[in-house]
Scaffold this active site. Structure first.
Site, PDB file in Angstrom:
ATOM      1  N   GLN A 258     -14.410  61.344 -15.834  1.00 30.84           N
ATOM      2  CA  GLN A 258     -15.132  60.707 -14.303  1.00 30.84           C
ATOM      3  C   GLN A 258     -15.631  59.456 -13.809  1.00 30.84           C
ATOM      4  O   GLN A 258     -16.037  59.597 -12.876  1.00 30.84           O
ATOM      5  CB  GLN A 258     -16.386  62.282 -13.714  1.00 30.84           C
ATOM      6  CG  GLN A 258     -15.131  63.321 -14.133  1.00 30.84           C
ATOM      7  CD  GLN A 258     -14.414  63.874 -13.347  1.00 30.84           C
ATOM      8  OE1 GLN A 258     -14.630  62.880 -12.121  1.00 30.84           O
ATOM      9  NE2 GLN A 258     -13.245  64.173 -13.789  1.00 30.84           N
ATOM     10  N   SER A 259     -15.081  58.582 -13.739  1.00 31.20           N
ATOM     11  CA  SER A 259     -15.917  57.312 -13.566  1.00 31.20           C
ATOM     12  C   SER A 259     -15.503  57.060 -11.896  1.00 31.20           C
ATOM     13  O   SER A 259     -14.091  56.855 -11.179  1.00 31.20           O
ATOM     14  CB  SER A 259     -15.315  55.818 -14.597  1.00 31.20           C
ATOM     15  OG  SER A 259     -15.205  54.752 -13.778  1.00 31.20           O
ATOM     16  N   ASN A 260     -16.749  56.482 -11.538  1.00 34.80           N
ATOM     17  CA  ASN A 260     -16.403  56.690  -9.619  1.00 34.80           C
ATOM     18  C   ASN A 260     -15.354  54.875  -9.806  1.00 34.80           C
ATOM     19  O   ASN A 260     -14.737  54.884  -8.912  1.00 34.80           O
ATOM     20  CB  ASN A 260     -17.404  56.612  -9.291  1.00 34.80           C
ATOM     21  CG  ASN A 260     -17.912  57.887  -9.414  1.00 34.80           C
ATOM     22  OD1 ASN A 260     -18.145  58.682  -8.800  1.00 34.80           O
ATOM     23  ND2 ASN A 260     -19.728  58.193  -9.484  1.00 34.80           N
TER      24      ASN A 260
ATOM     25  N   ALA B 233     -13.591  52.876 -11.829  1.00 37.66           N
ATOM     26  CA  ALA B 233     -12.283  53.254 -12.151  1.00 37.66           C
ATOM     27  C   ALA B 233     -11.592  53.925 -11.240  1.00 37.66           C
ATOM     28  O   ALA B 233     -10.327  53.033 -10.726  1.00 37.66           O
ATOM     29  CB  ALA B 233     -12.337  54.011 -13.593  1.00 37.66           C
TER      30      ALA B 233
END
Ligand SMILES: *Cc1c(COP(=O)(O)O)cnc(C)c1O
Length: 337
Positions: A77-79, A81
């Site tokens: 859930q990387s912002n 990325a």
């Protein structure tokens, strides 16, 4: 001050909200300092956030090096990325994301859904503790770099969180923007709170505060463990950024204080105080915090206000670093049913 190449991706300057309804809910001006919120959740770029400022310099650097592809890493859930995938669309670059996840086939929701919409090539690295897959994801990244080269494409690798020296420049310029706005408002805040993860934001804010003569003390709030290594990372990024800018200012370990009191059980595990912060800011200001970063950062601010640690005659600032897509996950929804 800054003549490094910069690729326009963010809508700047971001506004500042004077959170008067929140202040009233916390007892009003006799009890609660004035709370300003710097809205870097509103940078634009695929739903916004702090990575937009870093990516303006990172994407420009990638293009200057003749890259065809950007590769980056993060949790599922990387912002960072998600925003890298969005930036790659705008800059006409291919994007490969190497994401750690507890599941072989993670749910396509929140940031991961947006990664798909932006057409990123997503590779998963399964790991019980997504934060501990570092090393294994580096191997996957090296393979992707080789794959790209074999296809005749030059790859530019952006480190986790965009927290290189080049990325940190985004918050040197971000600080100049904020300090200028504060001066224009006649405000001299005593603290600036922010959620701190991979530390590129902290590196830029710390160097920026020295260069812009900021009035506030930086109050980084850790959202994950690993302090000693992270201080070194921030120090390195900040001092390399100073070298890139050709300034003599230096950042020391002592400049890189981070509050460890609000992490809870670990990265991306919500805390009760963070969930309460999400509700309070939503219901008073209609501002959305996220469960991973900003809610923990804001819970520190709320704790200090309620404890009476900050004189009500002070002004304080919260840097809202974004993260809203994480609200649209089943994991977060489960806290609200
Ligand atoms: C990445 C991120 C942060 C932390 O920034 P770092 O530079 O990694 O410390 C804070 N908030 C949000 C919403 C983020 O996505």
């Amino acid at each position: 001050m800054i003549d490094l190449p910069r690729y326009p991706l963010a809508t700047l300057p971001t506004p500042i909200t004077d959170a008067v309804r929140l202040r009233a809910a916390l007892g009003g001006p006799s009890k609660c300092p004035r709370i300003l919120i710097k809205r870097d959740d509103l940078t634009a770029l695929g739903l916004g956030g702090n990575k937009a400022r870093k990516l303006e310099f990172l994407i420009a650097d990638a293009l200057a090096q003749g890259a065809h592809t950007v590769i980056t890493t993060g949790a599922v859930q990387s912002n960072h990325a998600r925003m890298t995938a969005a930036a790659a669309c705008i800059a006409g670059l291919r994007c490969v994301l190497v994401l750690t996840s507890r599941y072989d086939v993670p749910l396509v929701e929140g940031n991961l859904l947006l990664d798909r919409l932006f057409g990123a090539d997503v590779r998963f690295v399964p790991s019980e503790d997504p934060m501990l897959a570092v090393g294994r994801d580096e191997e996957v990244v090296a393979n992707v770099v080789r794959e790209e080269a074999a296809a005749g494409r030059r790859a530019y690798v952006i480190p986790v969180g965009g927290s290189s020296a080049v990325g940190a420049i985004g918050y040197v310029t971000g600080t100049a923007e904020l300090v200028g706005q504060l001066r224009g408002m006649g405000a001299a805040p005593t603290r600036l709170y922010f959620g701190s993860g991979s530390r590129g934001t902290q590196a830029g804010l710390t160097l920026g505060a020295k260069l812009s003569d900021a009035p506030y003390k930086l109050w980084g709030v850790a959202v994950s463990a690993g302090e000693p290594e992270k201080i070194e990372r921030a120090k390195k990024a900040a001092n390399e950024a100073a070298a890139l800018l050709g300034v003599s200012a230096r950042v020391d370990r002592d400049d890189l204080f981070t509050d460890q009191g609000f992490i809870g059980e670990g990265y991306a595990i919500p805390t009760a105080a963070g969930l309460e912060a999400i509700d309070l800011l939503a219901r008073t200001e209609a501002i959305l915090l996220d469960p991973v970063y900003t809610s923990k950062g804001f819970s520190a601010l709320l704790y200090h206000v309620r404890a009476g640690d900050i004189p009500p005659t002070d002004t304080i600032v919260f840097l809202h670093t974004g993260g809203v897509p994480a609200l649209f996950t089943r994991e977060f929804a489960a806290t609200r049913t």
